[in-house]
Design an enzyme around this catalytic site. Structure first.
Site, PDB file in Angstrom:
ATOM      1  N   THR A  69       0.838  -1.207   0.000  1.00  0.00           N
ATOM      2  CA  THR A  69       0.000   0.000   0.000  1.00  0.00           C
ATOM      3  C   THR A  69       0.871   1.254   0.000  1.00  0.00           C
ATOM      4  OG1 THR A  69      -1.932  -1.009   1.049  1.00  0.00           O
ATOM      5  CG2 THR A  69      -1.645   1.358   1.358  1.00  0.00           C
TER       6      THR A  69
ATOM      7  N   THR B 168      13.419   4.199  10.372  1.00  0.00           N
ATOM      8  CA  THR B 168      14.338   3.097  10.627  1.00  0.00           C
ATOM      9  C   THR B 168      13.853   1.826   9.930  1.00  0.00           C
ATOM     10  OG1 THR B 168      14.927   4.012  12.786  1.00  0.00           O
ATOM     11  CG2 THR B 168      15.419   1.682  12.414  1.00  0.00           C
TER      12      THR B 168
ATOM     13  N   GLN C 199       0.578  -9.624  -5.589  1.00  0.00           N
ATOM     14  CA  GLN C 199      -0.006 -10.956  -5.759  1.00  0.00           C
ATOM     15  C   GLN C 199       0.798 -11.820  -6.722  1.00  0.00           C
ATOM     16  OE1 GLN C 199      -2.450 -12.171  -4.036  1.00  0.00           O
ATOM     17  NE2 GLN C 199      -3.295 -10.346  -3.073  1.00  0.00           N
TER      18      GLN C 199
ATOM     19  N   CYS D 192      -9.376  -5.990   2.078  1.00  0.00           N
ATOM     20  CA  CYS D 192      -9.458  -4.544   2.342  1.00  0.00           C
ATOM     21  C   CYS D 192     -10.872  -4.011   2.216  1.00  0.00           C
ATOM     22  CB  CYS D 192      -8.538  -3.785   1.387  1.00  0.00           C
ATOM     23  SG  CYS D 192      -6.811  -4.289   1.506  1.00  0.00           S
TER      24      CYS D 192
ATOM     25  N   HIS E 214       4.078 -10.183   3.205  1.00  0.00           N
ATOM     26  CA  HIS E 214       3.168 -11.190   3.756  1.00  0.00           C
ATOM     27  C   HIS E 214       2.355 -11.932   2.710  1.00  0.00           C
ATOM     28  CE1 HIS E 214      -0.938  -9.233   3.682  1.00  0.00           C
ATOM     29  NE2 HIS E 214      -0.187  -8.171   3.455  1.00  0.00           N
TER      30      HIS E 214
ATOM     31  N   ASN F 187      -5.937  -9.401  -7.290  1.00  0.00           N
ATOM     32  CA  ASN F 187      -6.089 -10.015  -5.972  1.00  0.00           C
ATOM     33  C   ASN F 187      -7.423 -10.725  -5.782  1.00  0.00           C
ATOM     34  OD1 ASN F 187      -6.968  -7.206  -6.122  1.00  0.00           O
ATOM     35  ND2 ASN F 187      -7.532  -7.397  -3.972  1.00  0.00           N
TER      36      ASN F 187
END
Length: 395
Positions: free
Chosen positions: A66, A233, A173, A319, A195, A145
């Site tokens: 995103t 970071t 995807q 989503c 992920h 997706n």
């Protein structure tokens, strides 16, 4: 797996030391802890780059796809705003791309949302004819997706190269599921997610071409990490996990693809052997096998979902799962609103078993049969009545 995937245990093994013993800030340049963390980050950068045939110098770590999409869509147009005012994308993109485009429209940019054909693929001639002299970006998702369709990436990239327009793709995807070559695809920017490829949540990567160089306006201010494109970071454990996941995907992609295809056929054939009125919502040729989006005629999708609590299925993307609206992707395919409500997405991945597939078939068949028994429309169809020809009375 489309919404997410479990962390591969081998990936977790690589990550664990960087939570406890190797906890240094990778941006610290004056001691061993920082050096070893920096070395781990750069090794992960190379692992991600290898999976898409890119140079590690062109990889920027982010919090996920995103953020990558926001940097790509808004960042490019903001940087070139004096000369470029037009974006080309499709109606079936992920919400973060569509909403980024809406944001640009509110700022005065023009956006063309290309329709897709009934198989989910874009019309290349329509893409070509929609390009303007002030087009600053073309953004097309590699693997959808919701329906798993694979767009003709090389052909799209060639058109963009011909017109000298930056090409961005959301490949979250696609990563680790289909072969990716940023040079063959001629992409300028590519959004990736950890992920979706059996890595951890909270980390992503953005590929940015250097020759010809693509420029973006940073969407976040800070210490100038990641070449000033993404300040903050870098989370070493997460980055290490994404790198390890990409390395495993490179080694096992071919095996995973064959196994997932076999399980998909087992699921589809098992359902179709016992139910009629089951339609696949996608191109039957250009698709990723692990995404099976099925339309069950005369069954209300939300009722089917409620009856399949033991099976992790959905009626759209994660989503948008809180919305009761029918899938905008299926509506773009030309599926009627009532039929879009009857569609369910099944995800098959590396750790899916044959026993789970057979259980999903059993539960799905039982629930569909139960709901159809309560459907007067299904009874009329079985009796040979054409329900589209019925003139319904108004009350």
């Amino acid at each position: 797996m489309q919404a997410t995937s479990p962390v591969d245990p081998r990936v977790l093994d690589y990550m664990l030391p960087y939570f406890v013993s190797r906890y240094g800030n990778p941006h610290s340049r004056t001691h061993l802890y920082g050096w070893e963390s920096d070395e781990a980050v750069e090794a992960a950068r190379a692992q991600v780059a290898n999976l898409i045939n890119a140079s590690p110098k062109k990889i920027v770590f982010t919090s996920g796809a995103t953020e990558c999409n926001n940097i790509s869509v808004k960042g490019v147009m903001h940087f070139y705003k004096e000369k470029k005012k037009h974006v080309l994308t499709t109606q079936t993109e992920h919400k973060c791309v569509l909403n980024s485009c809406c944001h640009l429209q509110q700022e005065g940019f023009d956006v063309t949302y290309l329709p897709v054909k009934s198989d989910g693929l874009i019309d290349l001639n329509e893409l070509r004819s929609s390009i303007r002299t002030d087009t600053g970006l073309v953004s097309v998702m590699a693997v959808n997706n919701e329906i798993g369709v694979i767009q003709p990436m090389e052909e799209i990239g060639q058109i963009c190269k011909e017109f000298n327009i930056p090409f961005h793709t959301d490949a979250a995807q696609a990563l680790g599921k289909i072969p990716i070559d940023v040079n063959k695809w001629n992409v300028s920017l590519m959004s990736l997610s950890g992920h979706k490829v059996y890595g951890p949540k909270g980390v992503g990567a953005l590929y940015m071409r250097r020759r010809p160089r693509i420029r973006v306006e940073p969407q976040m201010n800070g210490g100038g990490q990641e070449r000033g494109i993404r300040s903050g970071t870098v989370p070493t454990p997460l980055v290490v996990g994404m790198g390890a996941a990409c390395e495993l995907a490179m080694k096992e992609m071919e095996y995973d693809e064959k196994r997932v295809t076999r399980l998909k056929d087992r699921l589809l054939n098992g359902i179709r052997a016992k139910l009629d009125g089951v339609v696949v919502n996608w191109s039957t040729e250009s698709r990723y096998a692990g995404n099976l989006n099925l339309l069950f005629a005369y069954v209300e999708g939300e009722s089917l979902l409620m009856g399949l609590k033991e099976v992790a299925v959905s009626s759209g993307s994660a989503c948008t799962s809180a919305s009761l609206e029918p899938s905008y992707v299926l509506r773009a395919l030309g599926v009627d609103e009532d039929m879009a409500h009857t569609s369910i997405r099944f995800g098959i991945g590396r750790f899916t078993t044959e026993e789970e597939i057979d259980k999903a078939v059993e539960l799905t068949v039982n629930q569909v049969e139960k709901l159809r028994e309560m459907s007067p429309l299904y009874e009329m169809v079985k009796e040979g009545i054409d329900i589209k020809s019925i003139q319904w009375s108004q009350h």
